[in-house]
Design a protein around this motif. Sequence first.
Motif, PDB file in Angstrom:
ATOM      1  N   ALA A  31       0.829  -1.212   0.000  1.00 39.53           N
ATOM      2  CA  ALA A  31       0.000   0.000   0.000  1.00 39.53           C
ATOM      3  C   ALA A  31       0.861   1.259   0.000  1.00 39.53           C
ATOM      4  O   ALA A  31       0.612   2.202  -0.760  1.00 39.53           O
ATOM      5  CB  ALA A  31      -0.930  -0.013   1.212  1.00 39.53           C
ATOM      6  N   ASN A  76      -9.055  -3.919   1.980  1.00 37.76           N
ATOM      7  CA  ASN A  76      -9.755  -2.635   2.052  1.00 37.76           C
ATOM      8  C   ASN A  76     -11.250  -2.838   2.249  1.00 37.76           C
ATOM      9  O   ASN A  76     -11.889  -2.150   3.048  1.00 37.76           O
ATOM     10  CB  ASN A  76      -9.522  -1.832   0.771  1.00 37.76           C
ATOM     11  CG  ASN A  76      -8.129  -1.253   0.677  1.00 37.76           C
ATOM     12  OD1 ASN A  76      -7.437  -1.093   1.676  1.00 37.76           O
ATOM     13  ND2 ASN A  76      -7.709  -0.929  -0.535  1.00 37.76           N
ATOM     14  N   TRP A  80     -13.307  -1.593   5.495  1.00 43.56           N
ATOM     15  CA  TRP A  80     -14.435  -0.671   5.312  1.00 43.56           C
ATOM     16  C   TRP A  80     -15.708  -1.270   5.905  1.00 43.56           C
ATOM     17  O   TRP A  80     -16.453  -0.584   6.612  1.00 43.56           O
ATOM     18  CB  TRP A  80     -14.613  -0.377   3.825  1.00 43.56           C
ATOM     19  CG  TRP A  80     -15.858   0.375   3.475  1.00 43.56           C
ATOM     20  CD1 TRP A  80     -16.093   1.709   3.622  1.00 43.56           C
ATOM     21  CD2 TRP A  80     -17.036  -0.181   2.900  1.00 43.56           C
ATOM     22  NE1 TRP A  80     -17.348   2.022   3.167  1.00 43.56           N
ATOM     23  CE2 TRP A  80     -17.948   0.882   2.718  1.00 43.56           C
ATOM     24  CE3 TRP A  80     -17.407  -1.467   2.505  1.00 43.56           C
ATOM     25  CZ2 TRP A  80     -19.215   0.689   2.179  1.00 43.56           C
ATOM     26  CZ3 TRP A  80     -18.664  -1.660   1.974  1.00 43.56           C
ATOM     27  CH2 TRP A  80     -19.556  -0.590   1.811  1.00 43.56           C
ATOM     28  N   MET A 110     -11.500   6.513   3.978  1.00 45.47           N
ATOM     29  CA  MET A 110     -10.457   5.608   3.507  1.00 45.47           C
ATOM     30  C   MET A 110      -9.816   6.131   2.227  1.00 45.47           C
ATOM     31  O   MET A 110      -8.598   6.028   2.040  1.00 45.47           O
ATOM     32  CB  MET A 110     -11.028   4.206   3.292  1.00 45.47           C
ATOM     33  CG  MET A 110     -11.386   3.487   4.583  1.00 45.47           C
ATOM     34  SD  MET A 110     -11.854   1.757   4.333  1.00 45.47           S
ATOM     35  CE  MET A 110     -10.276   1.010   3.898  1.00 45.47           C
ATOM     36  N   ALA A 114      -6.286   6.135   3.657  1.00 40.19           N
ATOM     37  CA  ALA A 114      -5.722   4.783   3.656  1.00 40.19           C
ATOM     38  C   ALA A 114      -4.652   4.655   2.571  1.00 40.19           C
ATOM     39  O   ALA A 114      -4.924   4.939   1.403  1.00 40.19           O
ATOM     40  CB  ALA A 114      -6.824   3.745   3.442  1.00 40.19           C
ATOM     41  N   PHE A 117      -5.144   3.224  -1.225  1.00 43.97           N
ATOM     42  CA  PHE A 117      -6.574   3.100  -1.519  1.00 43.97           C
ATOM     43  C   PHE A 117      -6.968   3.843  -2.781  1.00 43.97           C
ATOM     44  O   PHE A 117      -7.809   3.382  -3.549  1.00 43.97           O
ATOM     45  CB  PHE A 117      -7.394   3.612  -0.332  1.00 43.97           C
ATOM     46  CG  PHE A 117      -8.856   3.259  -0.398  1.00 43.97           C
ATOM     47  CD1 PHE A 117      -9.320   2.078   0.150  1.00 43.97           C
ATOM     48  CD2 PHE A 117      -9.768   4.115  -1.002  1.00 43.97           C
ATOM     49  CE1 PHE A 117     -10.668   1.742   0.102  1.00 43.97           C
ATOM     50  CE2 PHE A 117     -11.114   3.791  -1.068  1.00 43.97           C
ATOM     51  CZ  PHE A 117     -11.565   2.599  -0.520  1.00 43.97           C
ATOM     52  N   ASP A 121      -8.633   0.925  -4.421  1.00 46.76           N
ATOM     53  CA  ASP A 121      -9.884   0.905  -3.634  1.00 46.76           C
ATOM     54  C   ASP A 121     -10.318  -0.524  -3.334  1.00 46.76           C
ATOM     55  O   ASP A 121      -9.632  -1.274  -2.660  1.00 46.76           O
ATOM     56  CB  ASP A 121     -10.990   1.785  -4.233  1.00 46.76           C
ATOM     57  CG  ASP A 121     -11.372   1.501  -5.666  1.00 46.76           C
ATOM     58  OD1 ASP A 121     -11.535   0.340  -6.037  1.00 46.76           O
ATOM     59  OD2 ASP A 121     -11.523   2.472  -6.435  1.00 46.76           O
TER      60      ASP A 121
END
Length: 205
Positions: A31, A76, A80, A110, A114, A117, A121
Amino acid sequence: MKPVPHATSLRRAPVQRRSAERLSRILDACADLLDEVGYDALSTRAVAVRAGVPIGSVYRFFGNKRQMADALAQRNLERWSERVAERLAASGAQDWRAALDAVLDEYLAMKRTAPGFSLVDFGNQIPVGTRQGEPNHRVADRLTALLAGHLGRPADEDMRRTFLVAVEAADTLVQLAFRVDPDGDEKIIAEIRHLLRAYLGRVLD
């Protein structure tokens, strides 16, 4: 309209806690590097170095960087979902408008904070730049599971179709909001809320 099964990118699922922690470090490194160098320059070796693990540990879980990105997208979605579920449990109110705010607010949070992301996503943009529809089906499945019980409604095909339409519309418009402003144009986001409330109100009120 059958639910879409979750993507499984792992070559081998972690069994022991140590292995699970190593996988988490690998995904964290993936990430961070996605934000720093982008998908094209991402490599399994760079991820191994950043995570502080042997390259063999990366290949134990993933055959290539695409599988890593897929696994990050799945994580993710899980995170979420957990955040939305916590919001719903804390509110206690069976109000679909409050539930909608939780769903959208947690996604926006996010997207803004994040690591990685904005590029992957929930998997819609893997390979990066090519938006796919299948992950939105998974999001609709997850919303149906999360919200049906909370709202006291049956988790049937009508509800799933309703959420799929809402997710597809919101996905497109959120991308617009973040093209206009890297932090998400607040006026467009406000319009997204109005649009979703008008559509869902016709079905859920």
